[in-house]
Design an enzyme around this catalytic site. Structure first.
Site, PDB file in Angstrom:
ATOM      1  CE  LYS A  53      -6.309  -9.212   2.412  1.00  0.00           C
ATOM      2  NZ  LYS A  53      -8.324  -7.870   2.866  1.00  0.00           N
ATOM      3  CD  GLN A  97      -8.998  -7.474   6.500  1.00  0.00           C
ATOM      4  OE1 GLN A  97      -8.386  -7.075   5.228  1.00  0.00           O
ATOM      5  NE2 GLN A  97     -10.186  -7.784   6.298  1.00  0.00           N
ATOM      6  CG  ASP A 120     -11.942  -5.980  -0.394  1.00  0.00           C
ATOM      7  OD1 ASP A 120     -11.331  -6.606  -1.570  1.00  0.00           O
ATOM      8  OD2 ASP A 120     -11.693  -5.224   0.264  1.00  0.00           O
TER       9      ASP A 120
END
Ligand SMILES: NC(=O)c1ccc[n+]([C@@H]2O[C@H](COP(=O)([O-])OP(=O)(O)OC[C@H]3O[C@@H](n4cnc5c(N)ncnc54)[C@H](OP(=O)(O)O)[C@@H]3O)[C@@H](O)[C@H]2O)c1
Length: 296
Positions: A53, A97, A120
């Site tokens: 990322k 995460q 997300d």
């Protein structure tokens, strides 16, 4: 005729080039898109996802900061970090995460992220907006599946899409996306799961089949009709002593068996996988555009 291979790497590269242009346009207006990533602990898979990322962000000109927290962090400490990122205007997107340590409620942490910064697309407010067809950050893997289909010339509009899997991160949001009365969607959607009686009966009706089950090679060539477009989201490790790591990655579909029968198919790896990080970058740029009063 052999199936066309839909390359997630190629489509991903094309989207990243476009995103770089959009990030440059934002910078010309004095705005740099920003992504804050919270990494708790040192789980090797999580570290490698976060590294991908950060690398992707640098490639297209997103300012990225990874906040590394010890694996012993408490829920309260993680919430304090998220709160700081929520308040800091240099971050348009926040990503925590997963998985988090077992004493931390992932739901509580995700729900604490400001919905506008939830790149997300997991926040319940965004899940609701997605279902209602309102603009919001779209969950990355389903968003990537739709982009793959549309950009490879297999728009789901008017097609019967059969999704195998109903998880909150893939199957359900993909069904919600595809059923919208919108360009690049407007499909007839069937969702299958372990409660489905006679799975092949449904898969054989698919114009487009999406497998997101986490069951290696569970969908075989006899379960699809000639000319079906197959998107394989599954990533499964199977033992293979001939590979240096002792295992290899396979999808939920029997790629070898299907590649003479399907019209198009995604490989594993190199299909949906590369799209997921790219769509996170897309969500970050879109959040920055929204914050700057541009876009939807
Ligand atoms: N490439 C990427 O970026 C990416 C991203 C996310 C996930 N993935 C991969 O995609 C796969 C699915 O992930 P997930 O998180 O959605 O998995 P998950 O939470 O385990 O959900 C799996 C779903 O598939 C259904 N299922 C499992 N075996 C089945 C079978 N034999 N027949 C019919 N339905 C079956 C389950 O049904 P029930 O609901 O009835 O249990 C469940 O709905 C995994 O391999 C994962 O690694 C890849």
């Amino acid at each position: 005729m052999p199936a066309t291979i839909i390359s997630g790497k190629e489509v991903s590269a094309e989207i990243r080039l476009e995103l770089k242009g959009r990030a440059d346009a934002l910078k010309a207006r004095g705005v740099t898109p920003g992504l804050g990533v919270v990494l708790v602990g040192e789980d090797p898979a999580s570290v490698s996802y976060v590294t991908a990322k950060a690398k992707g962000s640098a490639e297209i000109g997103i300012f990225e900061e990874t906040i590394r927290m010890p694996g012993t962090s408490t829920e309260e400490e993680i919430l304090v970090t998220v709160d700081r990122l929520n308040r800091d205007p240099k971050f348009n997107g926040i990503l925590v995460q997963l998985p988090l340590p077992k004493w931390v409620s992932s739901d509580k942490v995700i729900n604490f992220i400001s919905p506008e910064k939830d790149v997300d697309g997991f926040h319940p407010i965004n899940v609701g907006k997605l279902l209602r067809g309102e603009p919001c950050p779209l969950p990355c893997t389903p968003y990537g599946v739709v982009q793959l289909l549309v950009r490879a010339g297999h728009s789901p509009e008017g097609k019967h899409v059969v999704i195998c899997g109903r998880s909150n991160i893939v199957g359900k949001p993909l069904a919600a996306l595809l059923m919208q009365k919108k360009k690049g969607a407007n499909a007839t959607v069937t969702v299958c799961h372990t409660g489905t009686k006679d799975l092949p009966y449904f898969t054989r009706q698919a114009d487009i089949l999406v497998a997101a089950m986490g069951a290696p090679k569970a969908i075989t060539a006899d379960m699809i009709r000639e000319g079906c477009v197959v998107i394989d989201v599954g990533v499964n490790r199977v033992e293979d002593p001939s590979c240096p790591k002792g295992y290899r990655l396979v999808g939920d579909c029997d790629f070898e068996g299907m590649k003479e029968k399907a019209a198009a198919i995604t490989p594993v790896p190199g299909g949906v996988g590369p799209m997921t990080v790219t769509m996170l970058l897309m969500n970050t740029v879109e959040a920055a555009e929204r914050a700057a009063g541009l876009g939807s």
